[in-house]
Scaffold this motif. Structure first.
Motif, PDB file in Angstrom:
ATOM      1  N   ILE A  38       0.834  -1.212   0.000  1.00  0.00           N
ATOM      2  CA  ILE A  38       0.000   0.000   0.000  1.00  0.00           C
ATOM      3  C   ILE A  38       0.867   1.260   0.000  1.00  0.00           C
ATOM      4  O   ILE A  38       0.637   2.165  -0.819  1.00  0.00           O
ATOM      5  CB  ILE A  38      -1.010  -0.002   1.169  1.00  0.00           C
ATOM      6  N   PRO A  39       1.888   1.356   0.878  1.00  0.00           N
ATOM      7  CA  PRO A  39       2.758   2.537   0.791  1.00  0.00           C
ATOM      8  C   PRO A  39       3.446   2.683  -0.572  1.00  0.00           C
ATOM      9  O   PRO A  39       3.612   3.797  -1.073  1.00  0.00           O
ATOM     10  CB  PRO A  39       3.784   2.318   1.912  1.00  0.00           C
ATOM     11  N   MET A  40       3.819   1.562  -1.183  1.00  0.00           N
ATOM     12  CA  MET A  40       4.420   1.608  -2.512  1.00  0.00           C
ATOM     13  C   MET A  40       3.425   2.185  -3.513  1.00  0.00           C
ATOM     14  O   MET A  40       3.769   3.029  -4.346  1.00  0.00           O
ATOM     15  CB  MET A  40       4.850   0.210  -2.949  1.00  0.00           C
ATOM     16  N   ALA A  41       2.182   1.729  -3.428  1.00  0.00           N
ATOM     17  CA  ALA A  41       1.141   2.241  -4.318  1.00  0.00           C
ATOM     18  C   ALA A  41       0.883   3.729  -4.066  1.00  0.00           C
ATOM     19  O   ALA A  41       0.693   4.494  -5.018  1.00  0.00           O
ATOM     20  CB  ALA A  41      -0.146   1.428  -4.142  1.00  0.00           C
ATOM     21  N   GLU A  42       0.897   4.135  -2.815  1.00  0.00           N
ATOM     22  CA  GLU A  42       0.696   5.554  -2.494  1.00  0.00           C
ATOM     23  C   GLU A  42       1.791   6.417  -3.109  1.00  0.00           C
ATOM     24  O   GLU A  42       1.522   7.513  -3.589  1.00  0.00           O
ATOM     25  CB  GLU A  42       0.652   5.759  -0.979  1.00  0.00           C
ATOM     26  N   GLU A  43       3.006   5.924  -3.103  1.00  0.00           N
ATOM     27  CA  GLU A  43       4.119   6.681  -3.673  1.00  0.00           C
ATOM     28  C   GLU A  43       4.080   6.690  -5.199  1.00  0.00           C
ATOM     29  O   GLU A  43       4.289   7.717  -5.829  1.00  0.00           O
ATOM     30  CB  GLU A  43       5.447   6.105  -3.190  1.00  0.00           C
ATOM     31  N   PHE A  44       3.797   5.536  -5.815  1.00  0.00           N
ATOM     32  CA  PHE A  44       3.821   5.403  -7.275  1.00  0.00           C
ATOM     33  C   PHE A  44       2.579   5.999  -7.936  1.00  0.00           C
ATOM     34  O   PHE A  44       2.642   6.497  -9.047  1.00  0.00           O
ATOM     35  CB  PHE A  44       3.988   3.932  -7.645  1.00  0.00           C
ATOM     36  N   ARG A  45       1.439   5.942  -7.266  1.00  0.00           N
ATOM     37  CA  ARG A  45       0.152   6.452  -7.763  1.00  0.00           C
ATOM     38  C   ARG A  45      -0.226   5.833  -9.117  1.00  0.00           C
ATOM     39  O   ARG A  45      -0.392   6.514 -10.124  1.00  0.00           O
ATOM     40  CB  ARG A  45       0.170   7.970  -7.884  1.00  0.00           C
ATOM     41  N   PRO A  46      -0.406   4.500  -9.148  1.00  0.00           N
ATOM     42  CA  PRO A  46      -0.709   3.833 -10.423  1.00  0.00           C
ATOM     43  C   PRO A  46      -2.112   4.158 -10.923  1.00  0.00           C
ATOM     44  O   PRO A  46      -3.011   4.474 -10.153  1.00  0.00           O
ATOM     45  CB  PRO A  46      -0.605   2.351 -10.066  1.00  0.00           C
ATOM     46  N   ASP A  47      -2.261   4.052 -12.239  1.00  0.00           N
ATOM     47  CA  ASP A  47      -3.571   4.207 -12.861  1.00  0.00           C
ATOM     48  C   ASP A  47      -4.342   2.897 -12.837  1.00  0.00           C
ATOM     49  O   ASP A  47      -5.569   2.894 -12.921  1.00  0.00           O
ATOM     50  CB  ASP A  47      -3.413   4.692 -14.301  1.00  0.00           C
ATOM     51  N   THR A  48      -3.622   1.795 -12.761  1.00  0.00           N
ATOM     52  CA  THR A  48      -4.231   0.475 -12.588  1.00  0.00           C
ATOM     53  C   THR A  48      -3.238  -0.429 -11.866  1.00  0.00           C
ATOM     54  O   THR A  48      -2.036  -0.180 -11.866  1.00  0.00           O
ATOM     55  CB  THR A  48      -4.687  -0.151 -13.929  1.00  0.00           C
ATOM     56  N   ILE A  49      -3.781  -1.467 -11.237  1.00  0.00           N
ATOM     57  CA  ILE A  49      -2.976  -2.393 -10.444  1.00  0.00           C
ATOM     58  C   ILE A  49      -3.307  -3.810 -10.892  1.00  0.00           C
ATOM     59  O   ILE A  49      -4.482  -4.159 -11.060  1.00  0.00           O
ATOM     60  CB  ILE A  49      -3.275  -2.221  -8.940  1.00  0.00           C
ATOM     61  N   ILE A  50      -2.258  -4.621 -11.084  1.00  0.00           N
ATOM     62  CA  ILE A  50      -2.429  -6.021 -11.472  1.00  0.00           C
ATOM     63  C   ILE A  50      -1.815  -6.875 -10.368  1.00  0.00           C
ATOM     64  O   ILE A  50      -0.648  -6.688 -10.011  1.00  0.00           O
ATOM     65  CB  ILE A  50      -1.767  -6.323 -12.828  1.00  0.00           C
ATOM     66  N   LEU A  51      -2.621  -7.787  -9.811  1.00  0.00           N
ATOM     67  CA  LEU A  51      -2.212  -8.599  -8.672  1.00  0.00           C
ATOM     68  C   LEU A  51      -2.340 -10.086  -8.968  1.00  0.00           C
ATOM     69  O   LEU A  51      -3.364 -10.527  -9.484  1.00  0.00           O
ATOM     70  CB  LEU A  51      -3.127  -8.322  -7.460  1.00  0.00           C
ATOM     71  N   ASP A  52      -1.325 -10.835  -8.598  1.00  0.00           N
ATOM     72  CA  ASP A  52      -1.458 -12.284  -8.567  1.00  0.00           C
ATOM     73  C   ASP A  52      -2.307 -12.609  -7.341  1.00  0.00           C
ATOM     74  O   ASP A  52      -2.271 -11.895  -6.331  1.00  0.00           O
ATOM     75  CB  ASP A  52      -0.089 -12.940  -8.470  1.00  0.00           C
ATOM     76  N   TYR A  53      -3.088 -13.671  -7.413  1.00  0.00           N
ATOM     77  CA  TYR A  53      -3.931 -14.050  -6.275  1.00  0.00           C
ATOM     78  C   TYR A  53      -3.142 -14.809  -5.212  1.00  0.00           C
ATOM     79  O   TYR A  53      -3.153 -14.440  -4.042  1.00  0.00           O
ATOM     80  CB  TYR A  53      -5.127 -14.882  -6.748  1.00  0.00           C
ATOM     81  N   ARG A  54      -2.476 -15.869  -5.626  1.00  0.00           N
ATOM     82  CA  ARG A  54      -1.717 -16.693  -4.673  1.00  0.00           C
ATOM     83  C   ARG A  54      -0.270 -16.235  -4.643  1.00  0.00           C
ATOM     84  O   ARG A  54       0.452 -16.382  -5.623  1.00  0.00           O
ATOM     85  CB  ARG A  54      -1.789 -18.156  -5.054  1.00  0.00           C
ATOM     86  N   LEU A  55       0.116 -15.706  -3.513  1.00  0.00           N
ATOM     87  CA  LEU A  55       1.463 -15.180  -3.339  1.00  0.00           C
ATOM     88  C   LEU A  55       2.164 -15.918  -2.212  1.00  0.00           C
ATOM     89  O   LEU A  55       1.509 -16.372  -1.271  1.00  0.00           O
ATOM     90  CB  LEU A  55       1.405 -13.686  -3.029  1.00  0.00           C
ATOM     91  N   SER A  56       3.472 -15.991  -2.275  1.00  0.00           N
ATOM     92  CA  SER A  56       4.216 -16.716  -1.238  1.00  0.00           C
ATOM     93  C   SER A  56       4.129 -16.028   0.116  1.00  0.00           C
ATOM     94  O   SER A  56       4.239 -16.681   1.144  1.00  0.00           O
ATOM     95  CB  SER A  56       5.678 -16.887  -1.652  1.00  0.00           C
ATOM     96  N   ASN A  57       3.893 -14.725   0.123  1.00  0.00           N
ATOM     97  CA  ASN A  57       3.840 -14.022   1.404  1.00  0.00           C
ATOM     98  C   ASN A  57       2.553 -13.218   1.584  1.00  0.00           C
ATOM     99  O   ASN A  57       2.525 -12.232   2.303  1.00  0.00           O
ATOM    100  CB  ASN A  57       5.065 -13.112   1.554  1.00  0.00           C
ATOM    101  N   GLY A  58       1.485 -13.666   0.931  1.00  0.00           N
ATOM    102  CA  GLY A  58       0.225 -12.948   1.090  1.00  0.00           C
ATOM    103  C   GLY A  58      -0.835 -13.445   0.131  1.00  0.00           C
ATOM    104  O   GLY A  58      -0.704 -14.492  -0.489  1.00  0.00           O
ATOM    105  N   ASN A  59      -1.882 -12.641  -0.005  1.00  0.00           N
ATOM    106  CA  ASN A  59      -3.039 -13.001  -0.800  1.00  0.00           C
ATOM    107  C   ASN A  59      -3.480 -11.786  -1.605  1.00  0.00           C
ATOM    108  O   ASN A  59      -3.827 -10.748  -1.025  1.00  0.00           O
ATOM    109  CB  ASN A  59      -4.143 -13.479   0.140  1.00  0.00           C
ATOM    110  N   GLY A  60      -3.452 -11.917  -2.926  1.00  0.00           N
ATOM    111  CA  GLY A  60      -3.839 -10.804  -3.773  1.00  0.00           C
ATOM    112  C   GLY A  60      -5.279 -10.365  -3.591  1.00  0.00           C
ATOM    113  O   GLY A  60      -5.599  -9.193  -3.751  1.00  0.00           O
ATOM    114  N   GLY A  61      -6.157 -11.296  -3.234  1.00  0.00           N
ATOM    115  CA  GLY A  61      -7.548 -10.928  -2.976  1.00  0.00           C
ATOM    116  C   GLY A  61      -7.675  -9.997  -1.786  1.00  0.00           C
ATOM    117  O   GLY A  61      -8.407  -9.007  -1.820  1.00  0.00           O
ATOM    118  N   GLU A  62      -6.949 -10.296  -0.729  1.00  0.00           N
ATOM    119  CA  GLU A  62      -6.992  -9.433   0.462  1.00  0.00           C
ATOM    120  C   GLU A  62      -6.345  -8.079   0.190  1.00  0.00           C
ATOM    121  O   GLU A  62      -6.804  -7.054   0.687  1.00  0.00           O
ATOM    122  CB  GLU A  62      -6.325 -10.132   1.646  1.00  0.00           C
TER     123      GLU A  62
END
Length: 124
Positions: A38-62
């Motif tokens: 989230i802080p990375m997104a706040e700094e970069f200010r993307p127009d769109t975000i693409i997320l993998d769902y299953r991540l080794s250290n988290g969940n893209g859905g969450e």
């Protein structure tokens, strides 16, 4: 230039998708970790975000849920893409604007991104 923030824990996918969108004239930032997303997104200010769902250290859905609840990103289009496509599982429950199954079609990913960003579709 439109900006895309991409999260996937597979480095090869990050490299391929980054190159693809750079060729399409997008500015792309990638990460392979959910840490401080989230802080990375706040700094970069993307127009769109693409997320993998299953991540080794988290969940893209969450992460998508958190983004859509965040005042700065509630209207930012989010695409979830995943190899975890199950017929009885609805990825839209996380608030994403689009779901794309892996392995993905390059034209489908680019087309969905361009559509969500309001680009006009080219006629065949």
């Amino acid at each position: 230039m439109k900006k895309i923030l991409l999260l996937d824990d597979d480095q090869e996918i990050l490299l391929v998708v980054e190159a693809l969108f750079i060729m399409e004239r997008f500015e792309v930032q990638t990460t392979n970790t959910c840490t401080n997303f989230i802080p990375m997104a706040e700094e970069f200010r993307p127009d769109t975000i693409i997320l993998d769902y299953r991540l080794s250290n988290g969940n893209g859905g969450e992460i998508c849920r958190k983004l859509k609840a965040h005042p700065s990103f509630k209207n930012t289009p989010v695409i979830i893409f995943s190899a975890f496509a199950q017929p009885d599982f609805d990825f839209m429950q996380f608030g994403c604007d689009e779901f794309i199954a892996k392995p993905f079609d390059i034209d489908e990913l680019v087309g969905a991104t361009r559509r969500l960003l309001g680009f006009k579709q080219l006629s065949a």
